[in-house]
Design a protein around this motif. Structure first.
Motif, PDB file in Angstrom:
ATOM      1  N   PHE A 182       0.695  -1.126   0.030  1.00 49.19           N
ATOM      2  CA  PHE A 182       0.023   0.018  -0.026  1.00 49.19           C
ATOM      3  C   PHE A 182       0.738   1.356   0.190  1.00 49.19           C
ATOM      4  N   ILE A 183       1.977   1.178  -0.863  1.00 49.10           N
ATOM      5  CA  ILE A 183       2.713   2.406  -1.078  1.00 49.10           C
ATOM      6  C   ILE A 183       2.730   2.625  -2.631  1.00 49.10           C
ATOM      7  N   SER A 184       3.478   3.708  -2.696  1.00 46.57           N
ATOM      8  CA  SER A 184       3.778   3.956  -4.305  1.00 46.57           C
ATOM      9  C   SER A 184       4.792   3.420  -4.947  1.00 46.57           C
ATOM     10  N   VAL A 185       4.759   3.431  -6.434  1.00 49.88           N
ATOM     11  CA  VAL A 185       5.886   2.544  -7.116  1.00 49.88           C
ATOM     12  C   VAL A 185       6.884   3.483  -6.804  1.00 49.88           C
ATOM     13  N   LYS A 186       6.860   4.733  -6.690  1.00 53.28           N
ATOM     14  CA  LYS A 186       8.048   5.589  -6.458  1.00 53.28           C
ATOM     15  C   LYS A 186       8.653   5.395  -5.295  1.00 53.28           C
ATOM     16  N   THR A 187       7.938   5.187  -4.127  1.00 47.70           N
ATOM     17  CA  THR A 187       8.405   4.896  -2.872  1.00 47.70           C
ATOM     18  C   THR A 187       9.226   3.723  -2.843  1.00 47.70           C
TER      19      THR A 187
END
Length: 221
Positions: A182-187
């Motif tokens: 549940f985090i962004s791809v960028k993260t």
């Protein structure tokens, strides 16, 4: 340290303690000031008598064993030298006692002169190993160098970075990892970059190899 080397002999067999004391008694500038039959007594006697050297057996039933006693003694009295006198010649024992601070390791079937040399050596803040132990130590270090390489770097990773490391090694894409956590791809990409920098890795397959060698995938099944 005093001119006379003050010693405590620790072994669960009274006959062994008597033999060691008799041997040391013949030597100039060496004095046995106490003895103990187990690890707990060894710690108590060391704190009370403050010897220069503790001759320590490894396996003693009841209470603390030689490893535990050595660790406690080195924590509380780091200036005290511990010389391990044991029948165990397995490399794993050697590595463990050196790691926790013992100054020497000698076998019970050693010559009398070897024990005297070992006592005098550790009392002078030197490390003493029985003849074949040095070879075992070097061989063991060579054999385990690849296995242990990177463990210190692994400790630098955060809990999240370790989690992502395992998922990468299992073959998940950045998008799949992002969805699972549940985090962004960028993260995910940022964490991946930090992981590779900290571990000194450059390619994805290196991450897989790293995780496999250290059993990280088994821990997350």
């Amino acid at each position: 340290m005093n001119e006379t080397i003050r010693i405590i002999v620790v072994d669960d067999h009274a006959i062994v303690r008597s033999g060691v004391k008799l041997l040391l008694k013949k030597e100039a500038a060496i004095e046995v000031i106490g003895e103990a039959g187990d690890g707990d007594e060894a710690i108590t006697k060391t704190m009370a008598l403050q010897p220069d050297v503790v001759i320590m057996d490894l396996t003693m039933p009841g209470g603390k064993d030689g490893l535990e006693a050595t660790l406690e003694i080195k924590k509380m009295r780091p200036e005290v030298k511990v010389l391990i006198l044991t029948m165990h010649d397995e490399p794993e024992y050697l590595f463990r006692v050196l790691k926790i601070g013992a100054s020497g390791y000698i076998l019970k079937n050693a010559l009398d002169t070897e024990l005297i040399s070992a006592v005098r050596a550790v009392a002078k803040d030197q490390v003493y190993l029985y003849p074949t132990a040095a070879k075992q130590l070097v061989t063991g270090l060579i054999q385990t160098s690849d296995e242990t390489d990177g463990f210190e770097s692994l400790e630098q990773l955060s809990a999240r970075e370790r989690e992502i490391l395992v998922l990468i090694a299992k073959g998940f894409s950045n998008k799949e990892i992002a969805d699972q956590l549940f985090i962004s791809v960028k993260t995910v990409e940022t964490h991946k970059r930090h992981i590779m920098e900290k571990l000194g890795l450059t390619k994805r397959h290196e991450i897989v190899n790293f995780a496999l060698k250290r059993g990280l995938l088994d821990s997350y099944e």
